[in-house]
Design an enzyme around this catalytic site. Structure first.
Site, mmCIF file in Angstrom:
data_model
loop_
_atom_site.group_PDB
_atom_site.id
_atom_site.type_symbol
_atom_site.label_atom_id
_atom_site.label_comp_id
_atom_site.label_asym_id
_atom_site.label_seq_id
_atom_site.Cartn_x
_atom_site.Cartn_y
_atom_site.Cartn_z
ATOM 1 C CE LYS A 77 -29.082 45.781 22.189
ATOM 2 N NZ LYS A 77 -29.104 47.232 22.491
ATOM 3 C CB SER A 112 -26.770 49.004 19.830
ATOM 4 O OG SER A 112 -27.589 49.002 20.992
ATOM 5 C CB SER A 135 -29.631 51.326 21.386
ATOM 6 O OG SER A 135 -28.318 51.740 21.119
#
Lengths: 95, 485
Positions: free
Chosen positions: B80, B155, B179
């Site tokens: 990420k 997210s 997330s």
């Protein structure tokens, strides 16, 4: 209830974020809805409940004050938009 | 079938047996990205040269006799883009960091690197991890591989989509209010947020420091255990990382649930839960029962207040954390005639709408006159939420519930209504408030889209969470289902 323009101006100043008038109006109404939803928290009695800031038990984590190698000056300056080795150029903050 | 469809444990076995090389495995993942990512848009930055160089090094290490007990050696991973990577652009999917190239690795990244991981690239997310759909990315939305017109969740949507589309073997994400778990649910993959403090946050760009945790997205619970083995443990660079002994998580996967007490919190099945989601979760509970678990109802009365608590505490912490983006030391900078004007202009142009909204909201709840009414009140409710979990864990070993009240929603459906978007995290947020470990695993489809089963454990008891998830996956094959891309 939507926040007032004066409140939005004050918050933008505190947060140092430029916002257009349109952004302020839209955000004032959205924040009003969000804050209204949060009023629900007042349904809970918390008078004698201590606050939780973080969930792990550790407090005041200390270590020996030893010299360790860190980043080089070149590394630290490598991402600065206005680096002039060995400095970062900024605008004056005092007249 | 592409080699990229392998799990970590399958790939490790083939690599150890000399049946495949890391270069072959990495090439397969890169080909998969080449074929699909124009449509899925999981990655912000690709690093094929680095990946192949690491793959060759892994193959050489193995040829030199290394590799025993190193399941991640030569296995490709996606990271990420809030995790800083030395020499590889790290944007947080924000314009303000579009050209930021870190000069060091975060601890989680360094731990993978030292174990011979292969870095495929950086994945898209909501800007600074603020969002539930990956539509708040400053660059582009990511698409759910199960239906490209729907969101992957957020997210960590890019990391979840990359695993679901076999564009990597596993990935790392972060979870502040759901997330990891919510996108894992919406993309039909396994995702675990370990206990707060298990994994160092050093080199994770901070959003809400009392809530943020790193964790893996994988294709099954066994892989999650292997990746956690590499990531967990005390780090001097993060004083909130905890010095507890780290068990061998893979050893906890016993394959049975004899005597495991499973609590089902009734508040997680409240109005707003899609019938197809409830049906899949109820069916999963029967599977756990048949495997030996003792299932009973319980109550967590403050669940309904966790969302409000979160949207006070997380923006408050974010408003302080994001003060560092001033255009002076790194990142985007916009010139103006005076220093305050520069800050205003830099942050106006650099941040997107949701980040601005949260900074302003956080500033409001911390400002004079409102601090007690909002921030202090929220911290007290946080205590209530934690106490209720503590009480439940006196009776139960794990709690099991839906991860998300709905399956993947359509791109654009909630972008104009922040409150509706916030509500999609209503079932994941309480776990962050209490700092507990939580995992989402696939437990079926509703309207052709994946449903996630959430397994919540006691603090520092990831072992039981993984054991339950792994046992469920021994009994079912939902985790093997793949979207038709």
């Amino acid at each position: 209830m939507a926040l007032t323009r004066a409140e939005m101006d004050h918050l933008a100043l505190l947060a140092r974020i430029g916002l257009t008038d349109e952004e302020k109006d839209r955000m004032a109404s959205q924040l009003g809805d969000i804050l209204q939803h949060m009023e629900r928290l007042n349904q809970l009695s918390t008078e004698h409940i201590p606050p939780t800031a973080q969930v792990i038990e550790a407090t005041n984590v200390l270590r020996e004050d030893e010299v360790r190698s860190g980043l080089t000056r070149e590394q630290v300056l490598s991402n600065a938009p206005r680096a002039e080795d060995p400095f970062i150029r900024v605008l004056p903050i005092l007249e | 079938m592409s080699l990229a469809a392998l799990t970590v444990h399958e790939a490790a076995k083939l690599l150890a047996g000399g049946e495949i090389s890391s270069v072959e495995l990495t090439t397969a993942a890169l080909e998969r990205i080449e074929q699909l990512d124009a449509r899925v848009k999981a990655y912000v930055t690709l690093t094929p040269e680095l990946a192949l160089e690491q793959a060759r090094a892994a193959d050489a290490a193995r040829a030199g006799g290394e590799g025993a007990g190193q399941p991640l050696l030569g296995v490709p991973v996606a990271l990420k883009d809030v995790l800083v990577t030395e020499g590889v652009r790290t944007t947080c999917s924000s314009r303000i960091l579009e050209s930021y190239v870190p000069v060091y690795d975060g601890t989680a990244v360094a731990r993978l690197r030292s174990r011979g991981a292969v870095f495929l690239g950086k994945t898209n997310c909501d800007e600074f991890a603020m969002g539930s759909s990956t539509e708040n990315s400053g660059f582009f939305p990511t698409h759910n591989p199960w239906d490209l017109d729907t969101v992957p969740g957020g997210s960590s949507g890019g990391s979840a989509a990359a695993v679901a589309a076999d564009e990597c073997i596993y990935s790392l994400g972060t979870d502040t209010g759901g997330s990891i778990r919510q996108p894992a649910a919406l993309c039909g993959v396994t995702g675990i947020k370990p206990t707060y403090g298990r994994i160092s946050r050093f080199g994770l760009v901070a959003f809400a420091s009392s809530l943020d945790q790193i964790g893996p997205f994988t294709k099954d619970a066994e892989d999650a255990a292997l990746v956690l083995n590499a990531l967990c443990g005390r780090d001097v660079m993060d004083s909130t990382s905890v010095g507890r002994p780290v068990p061998d998580f893979a050893a906890a996967l016993t394959g049975d649930l004899a005597g495991v007490r499973v609590g089902v919190p009734s508040e997680y099945f409240a109005a707003g839960l899609e019938p197809g989601v409830e049906a899949a979760v109820r069916e999963a509970l029967k599977v756990l029962e048949r495997a030996g678990a003792v299932v009973d109802e319980c109550s967590l009365p403050s669940t309904d207040y966790a969302l409000d608590t979160y949207y006070i505490i997380a923006p408050a912490e974010a408003s302080a954390n994001l003060a560092r983006f001033d255009g002076v030391r790194y990142g985007f900078s916009k010139e103006a005639s005076d220093v305050w004007g520069e800050y205003n202009a830099t942050r106006e142009a650099g941040f997107g709408a949701e980040v601005k909204r949260r900074i302003i909201l956080g500033t409001y709840v911390l400002s004079a006159g409102y601090y007690d009414a909002y921030y202090l009140k929220a911290q007290k409710v946080r205590t209530l939420i934690k106490q209720e979990f503590d009480a439940a864990f006196e009776r139960f070993d794990v709690l099991v519930a839906p991860t998300s009240p709905s399956v993947a929603f359509r791109i654009g459906e909630k972008t104009n209504d922040p409150l509706a978007m916030y509500l999609s995290d209503v079932l994941t947020i309480p776990v962050n408030m209490a700092g507990l470990p939580g995992m989402s695993i696939p437990c079926g489809l509703s309207d052709g889209l994946p449903v996630g089963l959430q397994i919540i454990g006691r603090a520092f008891d990831e072992e039981t969470v993984l054991r339950v998830g792994h046992c469920y996956q021994q009994q079912t094959d939902f985790h093997r289902q793949r979207p038709a891309l």
